[in-house]
Design a protein around this motif. Structure first.
Motif, PDB file in Angstrom:
ATOM      1  N   LEU A 195       0.733  -1.267  -0.074  1.00  0.00           N
ATOM      2  CA  LEU A 195      -0.128  -0.152   0.059  1.00  0.00           C
ATOM      3  C   LEU A 195       0.893   1.249  -0.208  1.00  0.00           C
ATOM      4  O   LEU A 195       1.500   1.548   0.983  1.00  0.00           O
ATOM      5  CB  LEU A 195      -1.133  -0.024   1.277  1.00  0.00           C
ATOM      6  CG  LEU A 195      -2.222  -0.857   0.897  1.00  0.00           C
ATOM      7  CD1 LEU A 195      -2.036  -2.141   0.748  1.00  0.00           C
ATOM      8  CD2 LEU A 195      -3.107  -0.629   2.025  1.00  0.00           C
ATOM      9  N   GLY A 299       3.425   0.999   5.418  1.00  0.00           N
ATOM     10  CA  GLY A 299       4.455   1.836   5.983  1.00  0.00           C
ATOM     11  C   GLY A 299       3.971   2.309   7.549  1.00  0.00           C
ATOM     12  O   GLY A 299       4.474   3.329   8.065  1.00  0.00           O
ATOM     13  N   ASP A 300       3.039   1.564   8.148  1.00  0.00           N
ATOM     14  CA  ASP A 300       2.768   2.070   9.481  1.00  0.00           C
ATOM     15  C   ASP A 300       4.085   1.922  10.450  1.00  0.00           C
ATOM     16  O   ASP A 300       4.723   1.007  10.509  1.00  0.00           O
ATOM     17  CB  ASP A 300       1.695   1.053   9.799  1.00  0.00           C
ATOM     18  CG  ASP A 300       0.223   1.421   9.400  1.00  0.00           C
ATOM     19  OD1 ASP A 300      -0.296   2.320   9.368  1.00  0.00           O
ATOM     20  OD2 ASP A 300      -0.198   0.330   8.894  1.00  0.00           O
ATOM     21  N   VAL A 305       1.645   8.763  13.876  1.00  0.00           N
ATOM     22  CA  VAL A 305       0.565   9.761  14.135  1.00  0.00           C
ATOM     23  C   VAL A 305      -0.646   9.288  15.084  1.00  0.00           C
ATOM     24  O   VAL A 305      -0.429   8.001  15.441  1.00  0.00           O
ATOM     25  CB  VAL A 305      -0.165  10.078  12.727  1.00  0.00           C
ATOM     26  CG1 VAL A 305       0.826  10.680  11.871  1.00  0.00           C
ATOM     27  CG2 VAL A 305      -0.583   8.738  12.064  1.00  0.00           C
ATOM     28  N   CYS A 357      -6.275  10.051   2.380  1.00  0.00           N
ATOM     29  CA  CYS A 357      -6.690  10.106   3.715  1.00  0.00           C
ATOM     30  C   CYS A 357      -7.188  11.339   4.441  1.00  0.00           C
ATOM     31  O   CYS A 357      -8.136  11.074   5.341  1.00  0.00           O
ATOM     32  CB  CYS A 357      -5.907   9.230   4.656  1.00  0.00           C
ATOM     33  SG  CYS A 357      -5.206   7.483   4.298  1.00  0.00           S
TER      34      CYS A 357
HETATM   35  P1  ATP Z   1       3.360   7.240   4.372  1.00  0.00           P
HETATM   36  O1  ATP Z   1       4.369   8.163   4.718  1.00  0.00           O
HETATM   37  O2  ATP Z   1       3.743   5.887   4.071  1.00  0.00           O
HETATM   38  O3  ATP Z   1       2.263   7.793   3.838  1.00  0.00           O
HETATM   39  P2  ATP Z   1       2.301   7.742   7.050  1.00  0.00           P
HETATM   40  O4  ATP Z   1       3.251   7.898   8.207  1.00  0.00           O
HETATM   41  O5  ATP Z   1       1.484   9.242   6.373  1.00  0.00           O
HETATM   42  O6  ATP Z   1       2.805   6.851   6.101  1.00  0.00           O
HETATM   43  P3  ATP Z   1      -0.358   6.891   7.272  1.00  0.00           P
HETATM   44  O7  ATP Z   1      -0.673   8.229   6.391  1.00  0.00           O
HETATM   45  O8  ATP Z   1      -1.169   6.785   8.595  1.00  0.00           O
HETATM   46  O9  ATP Z   1       1.046   7.069   7.608  1.00  0.00           O
HETATM   47  O10 ATP Z   1      -0.708   5.739   6.524  1.00  0.00           O
HETATM   48  C1  ATP Z   1      -0.077   4.351   6.989  1.00  0.00           C
HETATM   49  C2  ATP Z   1       0.013   3.484   5.837  1.00  0.00           C
HETATM   50  O11 ATP Z   1      -1.228   3.235   5.107  1.00  0.00           O
HETATM   51  C3  ATP Z   1       0.852   3.868   4.730  1.00  0.00           C
HETATM   52  O12 ATP Z   1       2.361   3.814   4.939  1.00  0.00           O
HETATM   53  C4  ATP Z   1       0.641   3.317   3.649  1.00  0.00           C
HETATM   54  O13 ATP Z   1       1.123   1.972   3.563  1.00  0.00           O
HETATM   55  C5  ATP Z   1      -1.072   3.282   3.895  1.00  0.00           C
HETATM   56  N1  ATP Z   1      -1.569   4.228   3.035  1.00  0.00           N
HETATM   57  C6  ATP Z   1      -1.855   5.456   3.515  1.00  0.00           C
HETATM   58  N2  ATP Z   1      -2.551   6.045   2.640  1.00  0.00           N
HETATM   59  C7  ATP Z   1      -2.648   5.341   1.553  1.00  0.00           C
HETATM   60  C8  ATP Z   1      -2.926   5.831   0.352  1.00  0.00           C
HETATM   61  N3  ATP Z   1      -3.359   6.844  -0.177  1.00  0.00           N
HETATM   62  N4  ATP Z   1      -2.819   4.881  -0.826  1.00  0.00           N
HETATM   63  C9  ATP Z   1      -2.122   3.713  -0.377  1.00  0.00           C
HETATM   64  N5  ATP Z   1      -1.645   3.221   1.010  1.00  0.00           N
HETATM   65  C10 ATP Z   1      -1.879   4.435   1.716  1.00  0.00           C
END
Ligand code: ATP
Ligand code: MG
Length: 418
Positions: A195, A299-300, A305, A357
């Protein structure tokens, strides 16, 4: 004369037991595939626990060959290091002649540096060679240290890292060493679906999993027209960058906006992020079943957050029966950023784009979601229909142009029974 061989050393692969040939075979395949993109006619084979790259007629490399290999070989997971080498007859005179010719040339790159660290390691499988490994090291150390007073022996790490591999049929003489990433050959660890957002974390998560041998494809969620399509170009660049480490994976893009609108209109706003994530996982799972991907990668990072709590992660995970891998769950941000810089994804991730998101994001998202409450919110939705709605909105991103492709992926057609 330029070197006429490359000697590549294994990383962790060297520790493998009975299944080592499987890993070696994949390593060779990956290396040949990578080099073939820019160089023709090279032979890549395994000789006594090393990968050796040569032209079949043993001719010396051109400068350009060496530039290309220096750029490409470090992307091959499974290798620890490599050296350009001269393949010379296994006798002391020839080895000495080559070292005396090329040692001063190799020193040139250090300019007038005051001190240059030096070590020599000898590996001798040719038992008729007159000196033992250790005596050979001493023999040349005496010669070089006397002649070049600026050399300082450092057995742990050296700039002039001289290696001799003395074998029955010839000796590899190398003077310097380039480091690779290590890990395990791409494709030995199954297939996964990452993802991939445009953020810093998910590309690093992908890279860490790829380094364990898993071959990845990518799924990104966008919310056009609420988010810009530039986001896809950005994620496409990240996918291209990651694909340098493996045979190119595909980038699926799901327009999530219609699913998000239904969630917005039917459910408690505080649960939106969690509900988005659960639907992302369900859509990813459906796609994975069709494409035979065996795990999801995200990438959780715990507590990075507010929504990334253990409670939330477990509630999100319960939406899927698939294995969800979160390779950076325990990493702090600095470590992840350093990793992203090393693999050159940081600057792309740093371009500011609205994330899917954040669309219809409430002020106070829930940090400790109760599964019962989440399920209650979902009881207001037609889950299967919403998942299919997500699937209907999946397209490929053309990784050359960063644009959406018209033709839906075959997997999507299969799922929809078209
Ligand atoms: P990232 O830096 O990878 O966006 P983040 O610290 O912003 O991570 P979150 O936005 O909470 O953390 O997202 C956690 C994880 O959920 C992401 O690392 C990714 O694997 C998945 N994810 C979040 N938003 C998307 C998206 N728009 N498309 C695909 N995967 C997503
Ligand atoms: Mg993000």
């Amino acid at each position: 004369m330029n070197p006429n061989a490359v000697l590549c050393r294994y990383g962790e692969l060297a520790l493998k037991g009975n299944n080592r040939p499987v890993f070696e075979k994949q390593l060779l395949k990956n290396l040949r595939y990578k080099l073939k993109q820019e160089l023709k006619g090279l032979a890549v084979k395994i000789v006594q626990g090393r990968v050796v790259i040569q032209y079949p007629d043993l001719r010396a490399f051109e400068d350009q060959d060496m530039e290309i290999m220096t750029r490409l070989i470090p992307f091959i997971f499974g290798l620890k290091s490599f050296s350009f080498a001269w393949w010379v007859p296994s006798n002391l005179e020839d080895i000495e002649k080559h070292l005396e010719t090329f040692f001063p040339q190799a020193l040139k790159k250090f300019g007038d540096q005051q001190e240059i660290t030096y070590r020599m390691r000898v590996r001798r499988s040719y038992k008729k060679f007159p000196l033992s490994s250790h005596d050979t090291e001493l023999y040349f150390a005496e010669k070089f240290l006397m002649k070049y007073s600026f050399l300082k022996v450092n057995l742990r790490e050296a700039e002039m890292d001289v290696a001799l591999e003395i074998r029955d049929r010839g000796t590899f003489v190398s003077l310097t060493k380039e480091m690779c990433w290590g890990g395990l050959p791409s494709g030995t660890g199954g297939k996964g679906l990452a993802l991939l957002s445009g953020g810093i974390d998910s590309p690093v998560a992908c890279h860490k999993m790829m380094a364990r041998g898993i071959h990845l494809h990518y799924l990104t969620f966008h919310s056009f027209p609420y988010t810009d399509l530039n986001l896809l170009e950005k994620v496409g660049k990240i996918a291209n960058s990651l694909n340098q480490w493996q045979k190119a994976g595909m980038l699926f893009a799901c327009n999530f906006a219609s699913v998000q609108r239904v969630i917005r209109d039917s459910c408690n706003p505080r649960y939106r992020t969690i509900l988005y994530r659960r639907f992302m996982f369900r859509i990813a799972e459906k796609l994975s079943h069709s494409c035979k991907f065996q795990a999801l990668i995200t990438g959780d990072a715990l507590a990075q957050v507010a929504s990334q709590t253990v409670v939330n992660m477990s509630v999100i995970d319960s939406a899927t029966s698939m294995l969800v891998l979160r390779p950076i769950v325990s990493e702090d941000k600095d470590t992840v950023v350093a990793h992203a810089r090393k693999i050159d994804t940081f600057d792309i991730s740093n371009i500011q784009c609205a994330d899917s998101c954040t669309v219809f994001q409430p002020d106070k998202p829930i940090t400790k979601a109760k599964l019962r409450e989440v399920e209650y919110q979902e009881s207001k939705l037609d889950i299967d229909e919403l998942v299919l709605e997500g699937i209907r909105n999946i397209k490929f991103v053309d990784l050359k142009s960063g644009e959406l492709m018209d033709q839906p992926p075959r997997a999507v057609k299969e799922i929809l029974g078209e």
